[in-house]
Design a protein around this motif. Structure first.
Motif, PDB file in Angstrom:
ATOM      1  N   MET A 108       0.968  -1.101  -0.042  1.00 45.90           N
ATOM      2  CA  MET A 108      -0.057  -0.140  -0.007  1.00 45.90           C
ATOM      3  C   MET A 108       0.873   1.241  -0.119  1.00 45.90           C
ATOM      4  SD  MET A 108      -2.937   1.417   2.850  1.00 45.90           S
ATOM      5  CE  MET A 108      -1.555   2.227   3.579  1.00 45.90           C
ATOM      6  N   ALA A 225      -5.838   2.107  -1.212  1.00 45.79           N
ATOM      7  CA  ALA A 225      -5.185   2.185  -0.171  1.00 45.79           C
ATOM      8  C   ALA A 225      -5.627   3.447   0.734  1.00 45.79           C
ATOM      9  CB  ALA A 225      -3.564   2.889  -0.617  1.00 45.79           C
ATOM     10  N   VAL A 360      -2.912  -4.257  -4.610  1.00 43.48           N
ATOM     11  CA  VAL A 360      -3.903  -3.445  -3.527  1.00 43.48           C
ATOM     12  C   VAL A 360      -5.304  -3.206  -3.715  1.00 43.48           C
ATOM     13  CG1 VAL A 360      -3.898  -1.395  -2.424  1.00 43.48           C
ATOM     14  CG2 VAL A 360      -1.698  -2.226  -2.771  1.00 43.48           C
TER      15      VAL A 360
END
Length: 413
Positions: A108, A225, A360
């Motif tokens: 992230m 993120a 992610v």
């Protein structure tokens, strides 16, 4: 840091009922922050992505948008499962323990970091186009070209990174959302009024360029993120699903419009940033470039805030304003160094989208959700959908990462 329960109740009893309101950002402010995080510099590369994949690759844009929106909902469900969860790494720890937190944190923060680097490369490229002969003196040394503008941009951005309140950052985000809309309008004006026209872009499909195309599309939707941080910042976290819908629908409309306009205007000659194609002699083109230059000013802070917050949490003096400023300044300096070392906007964006964005925004949300929700592991429609997303995401990630790394290495040698 949480206050003792007794102190919280005592402080609440001392306030009139009308003043006991939940703290946090409103629905509208969160939408601005979310759209700003999602509709970033990727909008500049959409015409280039279409030039690599052809018209049919637009289908992939909508598919990636749907996949990433769905995995955004999965992240929200993971947060709803445990009110203690505040950030994306918290979700990883709840699902897989300490190793899960470490794995998600690495992917992230590296993703966010490279997005911030992209902002600086963008500034250097566009300012150098506007002022090709300008240079600066720093500590007696002359710094010219793109690197000089990267450094200048960092100095302007630096104070915005010292803001820690997402409610305040929402006002910067509103400016970022507006700049994205203005950019699309300006590009349309260049094509429709300033004589460029819409006569290019006649390729239906280019299979060889699809890995680059889908990697760039993945980059455009790699806002996951930041999503848990935005969700936790809201007054009413239950409304975050609506925020996600607003963000993805708005972002996809903006991306699609830019891709169609830019590809029709420049076709196979589309550059990694559409602003680099625009004729400087036209006022509309200059407005588009200047608007583009506003993006890092409005987006850099919100992208780097999770990185800075995570680092600050590791220090014993968490509430020290000086340490906070020092950490955020160090982040800016390091991104400047990377931007000057690897100044390949399109290739870095493709790598970020393929390797980090896919991981992610597509793979990790699915894995965490399956681990935290045992009912999803039973063989059913939801399980089949999630497994299908995992297989698709893995294929995109491996192929796109290989292609983008090969391109970067070839240009460094």
């Amino acid at each position: 840091m949480e206050c003792p329960k007794g102190e919280v109740m005592e402080s609440q009893n001392q306030l009139p009922q009308s003043e006991q309101r939940p703290k946090g950002t409103t629905f509208l402010k969160t939408c601005f922050n979310g759209i700003n995080a999602l509709s970033g510099v990727g909008i500049l590369s959409i015409p280039y992505a279409l030039s690599q994949g052809g018209w049919l690759s637009l289908i992939l844009l909508f598919l990636v948008a749907i996949l990433c929106c769905y995995t955004g909902f999965l992240l929200q469900r993971c947060m709803a499962a445990n009110p203690i969860i505040k950030t994306y790494p918290d979700i990883g720890e709840a699902a897989f323990g300490y190793k899960g937190r470490a794995m998600i944190s690495i992917f992230m923060y590296l993703e966010l970091y490279l997005v911030a680097v992209e902002f600086l490369i963008l500034e250097g490229d566009n300012l150098h186009k506007l002022f090709p002969d300008m240079g600066f003196k720093v500590a007696g040394l002359r710094v010219g070209g793109k690197n000089g503008f990267v450094l200048l941009t960092a100095l302007v951005i630096l104070p915005t990174t010292w803001l820690k309140n997402l409610g305040v950052l929402a006002y910067l985000s509103a400016g970022g959302v507006l700049s994205s809309v203005i950019l699309v309008v300006c590009v349309f004006w260049v094509g429709a009024v300033d004589g460029v026209g819409f006569h290019e872009g006649d390729t239906l499909l280019k299979s060889g360029g699809l890995p680059t195309t889908i990697s760039l599309f993945a980059f455009c939707y790699c806002g996951h993120a930041v999503f848990p941080t935005l969700c936790n910042s809201m007054k009413d976290r239950s409304q975050f699903s609506k925020v996600l819908l607003v963000c993805f629908v708005t972002g996809t409309i903006n991306y699609g419009a830019m891709g169609i306009l830019g590809y029709l205007m420049y076709g196979e000659n589309s550059m990694s940033q559409v602003t680099l194609n625009l004729p400087l002699r036209k006022i509309s083109a200059k407005i588009a470039i200047y608007t583009t230059l506003m993006n890092p000013l409005t987006k850099y802070a919100i992208i780097t805030t999770p990185i800075a917050t995570a680092i600050e949490a590791k220090f014993p003096v968490r509430n020290s304003r000086f340490i906070s400023i020092l950490i955020r300044t160090a982040i800016v300096i390091s991104t400047v160094t990377v931007a000057c070392t690897v100044p390949f906007f399109g290739y870095v964006m493709a790598f970020t989208g393929a390797f980090l964005g896919v991981t992610v925004s597509i793979l990790l949300p699915c894995l965490c959700y399956l681990k935290m929700h045992k009912t999803a592991q039973s063989f059913g429609s939801e399980f089949i959908i999630i497994v299908g997303i995992l297989v698709t995401g893995s294929f995109i990630g491996v192929l796109g990462t290989y292609t983008s790394l090969k391109q970067i290495v070839n240009h460094l040698i």
